[in-house]
Motif scaffolding. Structure first.
Motif, short mmCIF file in Angstrom:
data_model
loop_
_atom_site.label_atom_id
_atom_site.label_comp_id
_atom_site.label_asym_id
_atom_site.label_seq_id
_atom_site.Cartn_x
_atom_site.Cartn_y
_atom_site.Cartn_z
N GLY A 192 21.24 -35.92 -17.08
CA GLY A 192 20.18 -36.84 -17.51
C GLY A 192 19.66 -37.69 -16.37
O GLY A 192 18.45 -37.91 -16.25
N ARG A 193 20.54 -38.18 -15.51
CA ARG A 193 20.13 -39.03 -14.40
C ARG A 193 19.32 -38.25 -13.36
O ARG A 193 18.28 -38.69 -12.91
CB ARG A 193 21.36 -39.66 -13.75
N ASP A 218 15.68 -39.86 -20.47
CA ASP A 218 16.37 -40.89 -21.24
C ASP A 218 17.43 -40.23 -22.11
O ASP A 218 17.52 -39.00 -22.20
CB ASP A 218 15.38 -41.71 -22.07
N VAL A 219 18.24 -41.06 -22.78
CA VAL A 219 19.36 -40.53 -23.55
C VAL A 219 18.88 -39.63 -24.69
O VAL A 219 19.45 -38.56 -24.94
CB VAL A 219 20.21 -41.69 -24.10
N SER A 228 30.77 -36.89 -18.60
CA SER A 228 30.14 -37.23 -17.33
C SER A 228 29.00 -36.29 -16.98
O SER A 228 28.01 -36.69 -16.36
CB SER A 228 31.19 -37.22 -16.21
N TRP A 256 25.59 -37.46 -18.33
CA TRP A 256 24.90 -38.48 -17.54
C TRP A 256 24.42 -37.92 -16.21
O TRP A 256 23.38 -38.32 -15.70
CB TRP A 256 25.85 -39.67 -17.30
N THR A 292 17.84 -36.28 -23.33
CA THR A 292 19.01 -35.54 -22.86
C THR A 292 19.79 -34.95 -24.04
O THR A 292 20.29 -33.82 -23.96
CB THR A 292 19.93 -36.47 -22.04
N HIS A 300 27.84 -34.97 -24.88
CA HIS A 300 27.07 -36.18 -25.25
C HIS A 300 27.53 -37.35 -24.40
O HIS A 300 28.01 -37.15 -23.28
CB HIS A 300 27.15 -36.46 -26.76
N VAL A 301 27.39 -38.59 -24.91
CA VAL A 301 27.52 -39.76 -24.05
C VAL A 301 28.91 -39.99 -23.50
O VAL A 301 29.08 -40.80 -22.58
CB VAL A 301 27.05 -41.03 -24.81
N ASN A 302 29.94 -39.32 -24.01
CA ASN A 302 31.27 -39.48 -23.43
C ASN A 302 31.61 -38.42 -22.40
O ASN A 302 32.75 -38.30 -21.96
CB ASN A 302 32.34 -39.49 -24.54
#
Length: 466
Positions: A427-428, A433-434, A421, A424, A437, A417-419
């Motif tokens: 997703g990028r 979007d978050v 790398s 991201w 993802t 998840h968001v912590n």
């Protein structure tokens, strides 16, 4: 590791309290204060050593001992593996591999072909680098055939993930093998048995389903493949041979050891020169070195690259992996402190009293750490350090030890998840979007961990028979 002349006087309760506090502080430093994991692990190792009563004059030797013993094997494997992957990458081998497989499998099975190419290419190269190299091919196929980027991207990204998590010479399983005393060859066998069906279900089939549910356009974030590589590409057979060579050499080592242990080879074979030479050639560092030299010749010199260019390619491979190597070594340092302090023995006693199987404990602890701080490497190495003493005391056979490595690795991949790398990165590149993802990549990684553990548990049960 034990210290001569020193005996731990703290009981199990205080020791486990210190261990819990150490992990909490580690997570706080990494997550809240955004301290680099390498520095955080050193700080926590130092504080833990003081808190557990290790003699102050011997703390530094305990720290450097744990760090050095881990790097003694891990640094070689990671460095050589990165160099090998970089040569395959710069030679255009990834694109040749993907194009050939797509041609053979047909356009309708293009996602499957891309996934198979990524599995092969993911053997020597790390997740981030492999994904970035393969994405131009993934996007080119998507532009040509149409449909959602998820249909093509998730099978490829999931392939790199399962190889990176479960199969040596990637740093996670290598480090856990070092902690548990597992044979890397057996870990590779078990890792492949777990990785391949796990990829098919959690990445290929799930990717096709996600592509139908979320029809996302093919991004244009990456350019075309390097024209220089396209002008002089290596042959498909050459690329496959280079990628499979270390696998075959390591299997040679494991196979000879298995045949000798089973009494198939003549008595005294282990003492003969031919046996020892072949075993040495199949040791993982030597196998990777041989494969690297073959790759430099077959994919470099024979295709017109001069020795200076090859040297530069190898040099460029080392920079990105330095962080991984140092974090892994620092995780070994933390594990060394935990072992020396007696925390591992205390944890083994508690697990025994609670009746929690070691295999499940490894998966759950690793999963909790992964969810909390994001790094699979930190989760895996910390868990392996915690369980080293308990695993050593369990008297496991080679396949059980290998399965233990894979089970801990499975926990370290869940719930990206968001912590993380990688969250991201995917997703990028996929232009998500978050929220999307989380619905796709986070679910995929969790499925990989859960299914991987399920298969590992089955192998462990079979290895326990008799």
């Amino acid at each position: 590791m034990t210290l001569e002349g020193w005996t731990q006087t703290l009981g199990a309760g205080p020791l486990l309290g210190i261990a819990a506090a150490a992990i909490a502080v580690l997570l706080f430093l990494i997550m809240k204060l955004r301290m680099h994991a390498f520095i955080a692990l050193i700080v926590v190792s130092l504080l833990t050593a003081f808190a557990t009563g290790i003699p102050a004059g011997r703390i530094v030797s305990v720290l450097t001992g744990g760090f050095g013993s881990t790097l003694a094997s891990v640094a070689l494997l990671v460095g050589l593996g990165a160099m090998l992957g970089r040569i395959v990458e710069t030679s255009g081998g990834a694109k040749v591999l993907a194009d050939y497989l797509i041609d053979k499998f047909g356009e309708k099975r293009a996602p499957f072909a891309l996934g198979v190419a990524s599995l092969l290419f993911g053997f020597p190269i790390f997740f981030d680098a492999g994904l970035v190299v393969m994405l131009p091919v993934v996007f080119a196929v998507g532009h040509r055939l149409g449909g959602s980027v998820l249909s093509y991207g998730l099978p490829a990204a999931g392939a790199f993930s399962v190889m990176h998590i479960f199969v040596p010479p990637h740093p996670g399983p290598v480090a856990a093998s070092e902690f548990f005393g597992a044979n890397v060859g057996y870990v590779m066998i078990v890792g492949l048995i777990v990785a391949l069906p796990t990829w098919y279900v959690t990445s290929y089939l799930f990717g096709l389903w996600a592509g139908r549910k979320w029809v996302l356009p093919i991004p244009s974030i990456l350019g075309q493949a390097d024209a220089e590589h396209e002008a002089n590409p290596p042959r498909f057979a050459t690329v496959v041979s280079v990628l499979l060579l270390p696998l075959l050499l390591i299997f040679l080592n494991t196979g000879l050891n298995t045949l000798n242990s089973a009494g198939v080879l003549p008595e005294g074979s282990a003492d003969t020169l031919w046996y020892q030479v072949l075993r040495t050639l199949g040791d993982t560092p030597v196998a990777l070195l041989i494969s690297l030299l073959v790759a430099a010749l077959a994919l470099g010199l024979r295709r017109g690259m001069n020795s200076t260019a090859i040297e530069q390619v190898m040099e460029q491979a080392l920079g990105p992996v330095c962080s991984v190597i140092l974090i892994t070594g620092a995780g070994g340092m933390f594990g060394g402190v935990l072992r020396t302090s007696g925390i591992g023995d205390a944890l083994a006693d508690v697990l025994g009293d609670l009746g929690v199987p070691l295999l499940l404990a490894g998966f759950l602890i690793s999963g909790v750490l992964r969810i909390a701080q994001g790094s699979a490497t930190v989760a895996l190495t910390t868990t392996a350090g915690l369980l080293t003493t308990a695993v050593a005391a369990a008297g496991m056979n080679d396949f059980q030890l290998a399965t233990m490595v894979v089970a801990v690795a499975a926990g370290s991949v869940i719930a990206s998840h968001v912590n993380d790398s990688g969250f991201w990165l995917v997703g990028r590149f996929f232009d998500m979007d978050v929220k999307t993802t989380l619905k796709t990549w986070t679910v995929l990684e969790t499925l990989i961990g859960v299914m991987g553990f399920g298969i590992a548990a089955g192998i462990f049960a079979l290895a326990s028979i008799g």
